[in-house]
Design a protein around this motif. Structure first.
Motif, mmCIF file in Angstrom:
data_model
loop_
_atom_site.group_PDB
_atom_site.id
_atom_site.type_symbol
_atom_site.label_atom_id
_atom_site.label_comp_id
_atom_site.label_asym_id
_atom_site.label_seq_id
_atom_site.Cartn_x
_atom_site.Cartn_y
_atom_site.Cartn_z
ATOM 1 N N UNK A 83 0.856 -1.331 -0.136
ATOM 2 C CA UNK A 83 -0.146 -0.020 -0.114
ATOM 3 C C UNK A 83 0.792 1.235 0.137
ATOM 4 N N UNK A 84 0.869 2.139 -0.856
ATOM 5 C CA UNK A 84 1.447 3.447 -1.193
ATOM 6 C C UNK A 84 0.669 4.465 -0.828
ATOM 7 N N UNK A 85 0.752 5.300 0.023
ATOM 8 C CA UNK A 85 0.306 6.500 0.499
ATOM 9 C C UNK A 85 1.074 7.476 0.491
ATOM 10 N N UNK A 86 0.453 8.563 -0.670
ATOM 11 C CA UNK A 86 0.978 9.909 -0.761
ATOM 12 C C UNK A 86 0.028 10.971 -0.416
ATOM 13 N N UNK A 87 0.273 11.925 0.446
ATOM 14 C CA UNK A 87 -0.399 12.945 0.963
ATOM 15 C C UNK A 87 0.420 14.253 0.743
ATOM 16 N N UNK A 88 -0.516 15.180 0.316
ATOM 17 C CA UNK A 88 0.196 16.954 0.008
ATOM 18 C C UNK A 88 -0.789 17.734 0.526
ATOM 19 N N UNK A 89 -0.401 18.478 1.217
ATOM 20 C CA UNK A 89 -1.261 19.692 1.832
ATOM 21 C C UNK A 89 -0.523 21.192 1.532
ATOM 22 N N UNK A 90 -1.083 21.771 1.041
ATOM 23 C CA UNK A 90 -0.535 23.395 0.848
ATOM 24 C C UNK A 90 -1.696 24.364 1.004
ATOM 25 N N UNK A 91 -1.609 25.037 2.208
ATOM 26 C CA UNK A 91 -2.610 26.024 2.560
ATOM 27 C C UNK A 91 -3.934 25.187 2.631
ATOM 28 N N UNK A 92 -4.862 25.562 1.586
ATOM 29 C CA UNK A 92 -6.117 25.084 1.490
ATOM 30 C C UNK A 92 -6.363 23.798 0.420
ATOM 31 N N UNK A 93 -5.523 23.648 0.010
ATOM 32 C CA UNK A 93 -5.403 22.533 -1.104
ATOM 33 C C UNK A 93 -4.877 20.964 -0.411
ATOM 34 N N UNK A 94 -5.686 19.949 -0.875
ATOM 35 C CA UNK A 94 -5.262 18.778 -0.388
ATOM 36 C C UNK A 94 -5.298 17.789 -1.522
ATOM 37 N N UNK A 95 -4.302 16.886 -1.396
ATOM 38 C CA UNK A 95 -4.189 15.747 -2.476
ATOM 39 C C UNK A 95 -3.694 14.689 -1.853
ATOM 40 N N UNK B 137 -2.733 0.278 -4.161
ATOM 41 C CA UNK B 137 -2.681 -0.962 -3.877
ATOM 42 C C UNK B 137 -1.873 -1.884 -5.051
ATOM 43 N N UNK B 138 -0.815 -2.582 -4.644
ATOM 44 C CA UNK B 138 -0.294 -3.468 -5.428
ATOM 45 C C UNK B 138 -0.169 -4.881 -5.113
ATOM 46 N N UNK B 139 0.035 -5.716 -5.795
ATOM 47 C CA UNK B 139 0.250 -7.065 -5.799
ATOM 48 C C UNK B 139 1.077 -7.666 -6.656
ATOM 49 N N UNK B 140 1.921 -8.756 -6.503
ATOM 50 C CA UNK B 140 2.765 -9.432 -7.590
ATOM 51 C C UNK B 140 3.642 -8.356 -8.379
ATOM 52 N N UNK B 141 4.192 -7.375 -7.718
ATOM 53 C CA UNK B 141 5.196 -6.289 -8.045
ATOM 54 C C UNK B 141 4.546 -5.530 -9.067
ATOM 55 N N UNK B 142 3.548 -5.140 -8.727
ATOM 56 C CA UNK B 142 2.638 -4.219 -9.552
ATOM 57 C C UNK B 142 1.842 -4.620 -10.609
ATOM 58 N N UNK B 143 1.779 -5.993 -10.708
ATOM 59 C CA UNK B 143 1.075 -6.640 -12.036
ATOM 60 C C UNK B 143 -0.174 -6.173 -11.934
ATOM 61 N N UNK B 144 -0.871 -6.223 -10.901
ATOM 62 C CA UNK B 144 -2.168 -5.801 -10.183
ATOM 63 C C UNK B 144 -2.222 -4.474 -9.507
ATOM 64 N N UNK B 145 -3.065 -3.481 -10.072
ATOM 65 C CA UNK B 145 -2.862 -2.356 -9.328
ATOM 66 C C UNK B 145 -4.319 -1.813 -8.989
ATOM 67 N N UNK B 146 -4.475 -0.979 -7.939
ATOM 68 C CA UNK B 146 -5.854 -0.144 -7.979
ATOM 69 C C UNK B 146 -5.463 1.018 -7.083
ATOM 70 N N UNK B 147 -5.848 1.962 -7.750
ATOM 71 C CA UNK B 147 -5.493 3.589 -7.338
ATOM 72 C C UNK B 147 -6.790 4.443 -7.000
#
Length: 232
Positions: free
Chosen positions: A25-37, A42-52
């Motif tokens: 599970x890769x989590x990336x969070x970015x916040x800048x003042x009023x903006x959030x991203x 989710x990855x299995x089998x070295x990224x063969x199957x992904x869900x974003x």
């Protein structure tokens, strides 16, 4: 008889493959003042199957005391699938938050030694990467210094809890940069978690085994899929 044994062998192989498969599970969070991203992958089998899951917009609703979240999800990693993600806009109200808290309390009362089950599962979870950079300023040098110290304490406490309950495979990279000339807050958090699907299945089976009482009385709207939508 041969085909029956072959079918059983394939089923056993697939079952063992799923159990020993590692979910990343890769989590990336970015916040800048009023903006959030927020991006979760989710990855299995070295990224063969992904869900974003991407949550590119989080804002306060102007007409009601609620939060409006705009997100989109996509399956796989190919360009054709990424080009047509599923978009969704949800409105999270105070009532929805209270409902989820009550449901969590109901689950806590229904499962014997729930905290033990959760803690043992967390011991199987590995943190392969954690980076947390922040830029903070309140417009005043003295108050900026105080805010910087408080933020260091908060980050230290959070990373301490993570290292206590989970397994850290890499040293956390944490930095805080004070900005003494302007009021600004900016933070970027990157985490990579990994565990075997079999451990999650085992935790789920324990929840069922140690369930006490009859049918749970969960409230409605237990997840975001049932929350009210609102266009923005």
């Amino acid at each position: 008889m041969f085909w029956l044994l072959l079918s059983l062998s394939i089923l056993v192989f697939l079952f063992l493959l799923i159990i020993f498969t590692k979910l990343t599970i890769l989590v990336n969070y970015y916040h800048h003042n009023d903006n959030d991203d927020l991006k979760v992958e989710f990855r299995v089998w070295f990224g063969l199957i992904k869900y974003k899951i991407n949550v590119p917009l989080i804002k306060i609703d102007d007409d009601s005391p609620s939060i409006v979240v705009k997100s989109h999800t996509n399956m796989g990693g190919g360009p054709a699938k990424d080009a047509n993600p599923e978009h969704k806009v949800t409105q999270v109200t105070k009532k929805d938050v209270l409902t989820n808290l009550k449901n969590a309390q109901e689950l806590l009362h229904r499962v014997f030694n729930l905290h033990v089950i959760v803690r043992k599962f967390f011991q199987k979870v590995t943190i392969k990467k954690i980076e947390w950079q922040s830029l903070i300023g309140v417009g005043d040098a003295a108050y900026t210094g105080m805010a910087t110290g408080a933020l260091w304490a908060i980050k230290g406490g959070i990373t301490g809890l993570l290292s206590h309950y989970l397994t850290l495979k890499a040293t956390p990279k944490i930095s805080i940069t004070p900005h003494f000339q302007a009021a600004v807050i900016q933070t970027r958090l990157t985490c990579i978690f990994q565990f075997r699907i079999g451990h999650a299945i085992l935790a789920g089976l324990k929840l069922i085994k140690f369930w006490k009482g009859g049918k749970p009385h969960f409230k409605s709207k237990t997840d975001f899929s049932n929350e009210k939508t609102k266009s923005i």
